[in-house]
Design a protein around this motif. Structure first.
Motif, PDB file in Angstrom:
ATOM      1  N   LEU A   1       0.848  -1.176   0.000  1.00 44.94           N
ATOM      2  CA  LEU A   1       0.000   0.000   0.000  1.00 44.94           C
ATOM      3  C   LEU A   1       0.889   1.232   0.000  1.00 44.94           C
ATOM      4  O   LEU A   1       1.762   1.381   0.850  1.00 44.94           O
ATOM      5  N   ARG A   2       0.707   2.112  -0.972  1.00 46.25           N
ATOM      6  CA  ARG A   2       1.499   3.350  -1.051  1.00 46.25           C
ATOM      7  C   ARG A   2       0.822   4.474  -0.282  1.00 46.25           C
ATOM      8  O   ARG A   2       1.448   5.461   0.069  1.00 46.25           O
ATOM      9  N   GLY A   3      -0.461   4.333  -0.076  1.00 44.49           N
ATOM     10  CA  GLY A   3      -1.172   5.345   0.674  1.00 44.49           C
ATOM     11  C   GLY A   3      -2.659   5.248   0.446  1.00 44.49           C
ATOM     12  O   GLY A   3      -3.134   4.520  -0.421  1.00 44.49           O
ATOM     13  N   THR A   4      -3.386   5.976   1.264  1.00 46.44           N
ATOM     14  CA  THR A   4      -4.828   6.120   1.104  1.00 46.44           C
ATOM     15  C   THR A   4      -5.077   7.581   0.786  1.00 46.44           C
ATOM     16  O   THR A   4      -4.512   8.469   1.414  1.00 46.44           O
TER      17      THR A   4
ATOM     18  N   HIS B   1      -3.366  13.960 -17.877  1.00 44.05           N
ATOM     19  CA  HIS B   1      -1.978  13.636 -17.528  1.00 44.05           C
ATOM     20  C   HIS B   1      -1.717  12.143 -17.744  1.00 44.05           C
ATOM     21  O   HIS B   1      -2.644  11.361 -17.970  1.00 44.05           O
ATOM     22  N   THR B   2      -0.472  11.788 -17.670  1.00 41.19           N
ATOM     23  CA  THR B   2      -0.060  10.388 -17.613  1.00 41.19           C
ATOM     24  C   THR B   2       0.753  10.212 -16.338  1.00 41.19           C
ATOM     25  O   THR B   2       1.219  11.182 -15.741  1.00 41.19           O
ATOM     26  N   ASN B   3       0.925   8.961 -15.946  1.00 41.49           N
ATOM     27  CA  ASN B   3       1.796   8.620 -14.831  1.00 41.49           C
ATOM     28  C   ASN B   3       2.819   7.614 -15.335  1.00 41.49           C
ATOM     29  O   ASN B   3       2.516   6.798 -16.208  1.00 41.49           O
ATOM     30  N   ALA B   4       4.009   7.663 -14.790  1.00 42.18           N
ATOM     31  CA  ALA B   4       5.106   6.821 -15.261  1.00 42.18           C
ATOM     32  C   ALA B   4       5.083   5.422 -14.662  1.00 42.18           C
ATOM     33  O   ALA B   4       5.979   4.634 -14.940  1.00 42.18           O
ATOM     34  N   VAL B   5       4.072   5.105 -13.865  1.00 43.46           N
ATOM     35  CA  VAL B   5       4.002   3.814 -13.182  1.00 43.46           C
ATOM     36  C   VAL B   5       2.716   3.082 -13.574  1.00 43.46           C
ATOM     37  O   VAL B   5       1.778   3.690 -14.091  1.00 43.46           O
ATOM     38  N   ASP B   6       2.712   1.787 -13.328  1.00 43.26           N
ATOM     39  CA  ASP B   6       1.477   1.018 -13.428  1.00 43.26           C
ATOM     40  C   ASP B   6       0.729   1.213 -12.118  1.00 43.26           C
ATOM     41  O   ASP B   6       1.294   1.054 -11.037  1.00 43.26           O
TER      42      ASP B   6
ATOM     43  N   ARG C   1      -2.049   1.263 -16.896  1.00 40.55           N
ATOM     44  CA  ARG C   1      -0.640   1.073 -17.244  1.00 40.55           C
ATOM     45  C   ARG C   1      -0.183   2.160 -18.219  1.00 40.55           C
ATOM     46  O   ARG C   1       0.232   1.873 -19.329  1.00 40.55           O
ATOM     47  N   GLY C   2      -0.312   3.413 -17.768  1.00 45.53           N
ATOM     48  CA  GLY C   2       0.245   4.521 -18.517  1.00 45.53           C
ATOM     49  C   GLY C   2      -0.705   5.307 -19.401  1.00 45.53           C
ATOM     50  O   GLY C   2      -0.263   6.194 -20.130  1.00 45.53           O
ATOM     51  N   ALA C   3      -1.991   5.027 -19.348  1.00 42.48           N
ATOM     52  CA  ALA C   3      -2.933   5.740 -20.206  1.00 42.48           C
ATOM     53  C   ALA C   3      -3.081   7.199 -19.780  1.00 42.48           C
ATOM     54  O   ALA C   3      -3.022   7.531 -18.598  1.00 42.48           O
TER      55      ALA C   3
ATOM     56  N   GLY D   1       7.211   0.484  -9.291  1.00 39.21           N
ATOM     57  CA  GLY D   1       8.344   1.356  -9.023  1.00 39.21           C
ATOM     58  C   GLY D   1       8.908   1.149  -7.645  1.00 39.21           C
ATOM     59  O   GLY D   1       8.387   0.359  -6.851  1.00 39.21           O
ATOM     60  N   PRO D   2       9.980   1.852  -7.346  1.00 41.29           N
ATOM     61  CA  PRO D   2      10.646   1.683  -6.054  1.00 41.29           C
ATOM     62  C   PRO D   2       9.752   2.111  -4.892  1.00 41.29           C
ATOM     63  O   PRO D   2       8.848   2.940  -5.066  1.00 41.29           O
ATOM     64  N   PRO D   3      10.007   1.559  -3.697  1.00 43.83           N
ATOM     65  CA  PRO D   3       9.161   1.865  -2.540  1.00 43.83           C
ATOM     66  C   PRO D   3       9.028   3.353  -2.238  1.00 43.83           C
ATOM     67  O   PRO D   3       7.978   3.797  -1.783  1.00 43.83           O
ATOM     68  N   ASP D   4      10.046   4.140  -2.501  1.00 39.82           N
ATOM     69  CA  ASP D   4       9.979   5.570  -2.217  1.00 39.82           C
ATOM     70  C   ASP D   4       9.632   6.397  -3.459  1.00 39.82           C
ATOM     71  O   ASP D   4       9.693   7.616  -3.430  1.00 39.82           O
ATOM     72  N   GLY D   5       9.251   5.722  -4.553  1.00 40.27           N
ATOM     73  CA  GLY D   5       8.930   6.420  -5.793  1.00 40.27           C
ATOM     74  C   GLY D   5       7.532   7.015  -5.774  1.00 40.27           C
ATOM     75  O   GLY D   5       6.684   6.648  -4.967  1.00 40.27           O
ATOM     76  N   ASP D   6       7.313   7.972  -6.673  1.00 42.51           N
ATOM     77  CA  ASP D   6       5.988   8.559  -6.791  1.00 42.51           C
ATOM     78  C   ASP D   6       5.381   8.173  -8.138  1.00 42.51           C
ATOM     79  O   ASP D   6       5.907   7.334  -8.839  1.00 42.51           O
ATOM     80  N   PHE D   7       4.305   8.824  -8.499  1.00 43.17           N
ATOM     81  CA  PHE D   7       3.583   8.476  -9.722  1.00 43.17           C
ATOM     82  C   PHE D   7       4.291   8.898 -11.000  1.00 43.17           C
ATOM     83  O   PHE D   7       3.993   8.381 -12.054  1.00 43.17           O
TER      84      PHE D   7
END
Length: 151
Positions: A48-51, A70-75, A109-111, A129-135
């Motif tokens: 869980l990355r957050g609520t 926008h897009t996000n660089a993560v799934d 997944r990136g739409a 992505g890494p545990p400390d990564g963002d969107f």
């Protein structure tokens, strides 16, 4: 979830082309939710990355932050715990609109997309992505046309 202006089969097919899926899993923490998370996120990325508590934007803020295209660089795998929100996804066949409700899970997944909370809405956020990564949020140049009605 409810697809706006399209039958389910057509909406699912068009969203699949944009690498987006919607599922209904019912209660949070269900076996169905866990199976989706395990299917779409690698081990080590499923935590869980957050609520996120989302509120309808103030007048004049309907096209800012996550409400803008926008897009996000993560799934992303997000579970909706309460409320309702509208997502729009850019696809080769045009914009697909979806109303997300409690018990739904979105896999993106990136739409290219935008999100408008219609009521107070709570989401559980997971992403690759890494545990400390963002969107890896990236604004796009798609014009922010007015949000249409949900039905």
């Amino acid at each position: 979830m409810r697809y706006i202006g399209l039958d389910t089969a057509t909406a699912v097919q068009r969203l699949a082309g944009a690498r987006v899926e919607w599922h209904t899993v019912g209660d949070e923490g269900s076996d169905a939710e866990r199976a989706l998370i395990d299917t779409f996120l690698a081990e080590g990325e499923r935590q869980l990355r957050g609520t996120f508590d989302a509120e309808p934007p103030a007048v004049g803020e309907e096209h800012q932050a996550h409400c803008a295209w926008h897009t996000n660089a993560v799934d992303e795998v997000h579970t909706f715990l309460s409320g309702t929100g509208r997502f729009e996804f850019a696809t080769p066949d045009g914009v697909i609109a979806v109303v997300a409700e409690a018990g739904d899970v979105m896999v993106n997944r990136g739409a290219e997309h935008r999100y408008l909370p219609l009521t107070s809405q709570r989401l559980r956020l997971r992403h690759s992505g890494p545990p400390d990564g963002d969107f890896g949020y990236v604004a796009t140049t798609t014009p922010n046309d007015p949000w249409s009605a949900t039905e």
